[in-house]
Design a protein around this motif. Structure first.
Motif, PDB file in Angstrom:
ATOM      1  N   THR A 174      75.775  -0.130  50.850  1.00 25.34           N
ATOM      2  CA  THR A 174      75.135  -0.739  49.686  1.00 25.34           C
ATOM      3  C   THR A 174      76.138  -1.695  49.055  1.00 25.34           C
ATOM      4  OG1 THR A 174      73.758   1.212  49.300  1.00 25.34           O
ATOM      5  CG2 THR A 174      74.030  -0.322  47.475  1.00 25.34           C
ATOM      6  N   LEU A 175      75.854  -2.977  49.147  1.00 25.86           N
ATOM      7  CA  LEU A 175      76.806  -3.999  48.711  1.00 25.86           C
ATOM      8  C   LEU A 175      76.101  -5.032  47.849  1.00 25.86           C
ATOM      9  CD1 LEU A 175      78.591  -4.547  52.142  1.00 25.86           C
ATOM     10  CD2 LEU A 175      79.495  -3.281  50.210  1.00 25.86           C
ATOM     11  N   ALA A 219      78.805 -10.699  48.860  1.00 29.28           N
ATOM     12  CA  ALA A 219      79.919 -10.028  49.518  1.00 29.28           C
ATOM     13  C   ALA A 219      79.858 -10.297  51.023  1.00 29.28           C
ATOM     14  CB  ALA A 219      79.884  -8.532  49.234  1.00 29.28           C
ATOM     15  N   SER A 220      80.991 -10.122  51.696  1.00 29.59           N
ATOM     16  CA  SER A 220      81.063 -10.268  53.144  1.00 29.59           C
ATOM     17  C   SER A 220      81.289  -8.902  53.774  1.00 29.59           C
ATOM     18  CB  SER A 220      82.191 -11.223  53.544  1.00 29.59           C
ATOM     19  OG  SER A 220      83.441 -10.722  53.086  1.00 29.59           O
ATOM     20  N   THR A 221      80.644  -8.650  54.889  1.00 32.00           N
ATOM     21  CA  THR A 221      80.782  -7.370  55.571  1.00 32.00           C
ATOM     22  C   THR A 221      80.429  -7.552  57.039  1.00 32.00           C
ATOM     23  OG1 THR A 221      80.195  -5.028  55.478  1.00 32.00           O
ATOM     24  CG2 THR A 221      78.413  -6.617  55.202  1.00 32.00           C
ATOM     25  N   SER A 222      80.617  -6.504  57.828  1.00 27.33           N
ATOM     26  CA  SER A 222      80.301  -6.560  59.249  1.00 27.33           C
ATOM     27  C   SER A 222      80.025  -5.154  59.752  1.00 27.33           C
ATOM     28  CB  SER A 222      81.449  -7.195  60.048  1.00 27.33           C
ATOM     29  OG  SER A 222      82.621  -6.400  59.939  1.00 27.33           O
ATOM     30  N   PRO A 260      70.071 -10.834  49.228  1.00 29.58           N
ATOM     31  CA  PRO A 260      69.137  -9.704  49.112  1.00 29.58           C
ATOM     32  C   PRO A 260      68.180  -9.618  50.293  1.00 29.58           C
ATOM     33  CG  PRO A 260      69.372 -10.813  46.992  1.00 29.58           C
ATOM     34  CD  PRO A 260      70.114 -11.640  47.982  1.00 29.58           C
ATOM     35  N   SER A 261      67.862 -10.751  50.925  1.00 28.53           N
ATOM     36  CA  SER A 261      66.957 -10.713  52.072  1.00 28.53           C
ATOM     37  C   SER A 261      67.598 -10.086  53.307  1.00 28.53           C
ATOM     38  CB  SER A 261      66.491 -12.135  52.402  1.00 28.53           C
ATOM     39  OG  SER A 261      67.601 -12.965  52.698  1.00 28.53           O
ATOM     40  N   LEU A 317      70.990  -1.128  55.636  1.00 32.53           N
ATOM     41  CA  LEU A 317      71.865  -1.925  54.770  1.00 32.53           C
ATOM     42  C   LEU A 317      71.083  -2.353  53.536  1.00 32.53           C
ATOM     43  CD1 LEU A 317      74.526  -3.522  54.292  1.00 32.53           C
ATOM     44  CD2 LEU A 317      73.478  -5.410  55.542  1.00 32.53           C
ATOM     45  N   THR A 318      71.678  -2.131  52.352  1.00 31.06           N
ATOM     46  CA  THR A 318      71.048  -2.489  51.080  1.00 31.06           C
ATOM     47  C   THR A 318      71.928  -3.509  50.372  1.00 31.06           C
ATOM     48  OG1 THR A 318      70.045  -0.289  50.880  1.00 31.06           O
ATOM     49  CG2 THR A 318      70.162  -1.639  48.883  1.00 31.06           C
ATOM     50  N   VAL A 319      71.313  -4.633  50.003  1.00 31.50           N
ATOM     51  CA  VAL A 319      72.033  -5.697  49.287  1.00 31.50           C
ATOM     52  C   VAL A 319      71.427  -5.798  47.888  1.00 31.50           C
ATOM     53  CG1 VAL A 319      72.706  -8.107  49.259  1.00 31.50           C
ATOM     54  CG2 VAL A 319      72.453  -6.912  51.442  1.00 31.50           C
ATOM     55  N   THR A 320      72.226  -5.543  46.880  1.00 31.02           N
ATOM     56  CA  THR A 320      71.763  -5.597  45.494  1.00 31.02           C
ATOM     57  C   THR A 320      71.922  -7.000  44.943  1.00 31.02           C
ATOM     58  OG1 THR A 320      73.948  -4.947  44.674  1.00 31.02           O
ATOM     59  CG2 THR A 320      72.359  -3.183  45.134  1.00 31.02           C
ATOM     60  N   ALA A 321      70.995  -7.404  44.067  1.00 32.27           N
ATOM     61  CA  ALA A 321      71.037  -8.741  43.470  1.00 32.27           C
ATOM     62  C   ALA A 321      72.127  -8.803  42.422  1.00 32.27           C
ATOM     63  CB  ALA A 321      69.689  -9.091  42.854  1.00 32.27           C
TER      64      ALA A 321
END
Length: 396
Positions: A153-154, A158-161, A201-202, A228-232
């Motif tokens: 949950t980011l 942010a950048s991640t992999s 978020p998409s 994977l969850t992307v918060t606004a």
């Protein structure tokens, strides 16, 4: 008794030496194609014996070839196909194991480790042990997904992999998918890693990977899915207010969230402009603790703007006056005075009276007094008398 004791000591010494110099290994070693494996060969070192030579050989279909040899001159790889792929520990007494890297299918065979020692009485002792090496192709195992961040949950931006890892014979190919509705899946990329330089978020969704190699009839192994969850990002507001006064009526516009308020008002007959602006940095809601944020008054900006406008108008007026005076200096005016006009009128009634030029707009500097042409002597005398009675003066 003395003779019997010496015999017993010799036998015990021989037995103990054999026990110390025995080579330890295993019967068979299985290696993965394109992987690495170690063929063991160890012994217990003794101060009474010095290692002279160490060699490794492989027995193929019909012949035996020496792969590696170590002596007083150093290490030597004698079989070209093993160059750069085999090694033996150098600074570990008692360990003569052979490490083989990048295993090929023809590497399968019987490997023999042979060591020769020299005792203190210069006698030589030779020991050897044989191990069977079998190279196989192993199908890819079920892959495991590892995240670059501790959680999935980011925040947006942010950048991640995500990385996919599977065991088995290389080379292993990977593919990444995103789960869709009704059990469908969207292919995203081919590779062990799936990276996002800047999350949106998409990008929230369920992801999984697949691993496959050429072993095991090319069976595809699928990992467990991860979500994977992307918060606004939190929204911020900015207020900008502008007030402009002109001589063109009254008009006002108001908007929210970063818009501007503009007002046009009639102030005086002379067009003036008054501009004031108040910008506030993005701040969060006021919680009630501490002092509330301060708003700057538009008067602080209106007064300097009005003074600046007045100063600019004065400069423009002064520049215009200088330009007009300079233009009058560049174009000289003339004043023509006529003396004893009555005498000239009596002499000849058709003589035109001279005109006195007072302004530049009504008279030209080149204006002359004209008379009808007379050829008689009286006319010439009259003209001579009139010319003596005129004078021209330049007016600056």
């Amino acid at each position: 008794m003395g003779e019997v004791g010496r015999i017993v000591v010799f036998v015990m010494t021989f037995i103990s030496c054999n026990a110390l110099l025995d080579l330890s290994s295993v019967h068979q070693v299985t290696g993965t194609w394109m992987g690495a494996t170690t063929v063991p060969c160890t012994y217990v070192p003794s101060e009474d014996f010095t290692q002279q030579t160490l060699s490794w050989s492989v027995e193929g279909d019909s012949s035996t070839s020496t792969i590696f040899q170590r002596d007083d001159s150093g290490d030597h790889i004698l079989l070209s196909k093993f160059r750069g792929r085999v090694s033996v520990p150098k600074h570990n007494p008692g360990d003569a194991s052979l490490l083989i890297q990048n295993l090929e299918m023809p590497d399968s065979g019987h490997y023999t480790c042979q060591i020769i020692w020299r005792s203190r009485d210069n006698s030589l002792i030779t020991r050897e042990v044989t191990t069977t090496v079998k190279v196989v192709k192993v199908a890819a195992t079920k892959p495991i997904i590892r995240a670059a961040e501790p959680g999935l949950t980011l925040p947006a931006g942010a950048s991640t992999s995500l990385s996919c890892e599977a065991g088995g014979s290389p080379p292993i190919s990977y593919r990444w998918f995103r789960s869709g509705p009704a059990g469908t899946a969207e292919l995203l990329s081919s590779g062990a890693e799936l990276a996002w330089p800047s999350l949106r978020p998409s990008d929230s969704g369920t992801y999984f990977c697949e691993a496959q190699n050429r072993a095991g009839a090319g069976a595809v192994q699928r990992s467990d899915a991860v979500h994977l969850t992307v918060t606004a990002l939190p929204t911020t507001t900015a207020a900008v207010r502008r007030s402009v006064g002109t001589t063109g009526g009254h008009h006002s516009t108001t908007s929210q969230a970063g818009s501007s308020d503009m007002e046009h008002r009639v102030t005086d007959p002379v067009p003036t402009t008054r501009v004031s602006r108040m910008d506030t940095a993005p701040v969060g809601p006021f919680t009630g603790t501490g002092s509330p944020p301060l708003a700057l008054s538009p008067l602080l900006y209106g007064l300097p703007a009005a003074l600046g406008g007045a100063a600019l108008g004065a400069l423009l007026a002064a520049a215009l006056g200088c330009w007009r005076r300079r233009r009058r200096k560049d174009e000289p005016l003339y004043e023509v005075a006529f003396r004893r006009t009555a005498d000239v009128a009596l002499l000849h009634p058709e003589v035109e009276a001279p005109v006195k030029c007072l302004q530049e707009e009504t008279c030209s500097g080149t204006e002359k007094t004209t008379m009808k042409d007379r050829k008689s002597p009286e006319y010439e005398n009259l003209v001579t008398a009139m010319e003596s009675q005129y004078e021209s003066e330049g007016i600056l």
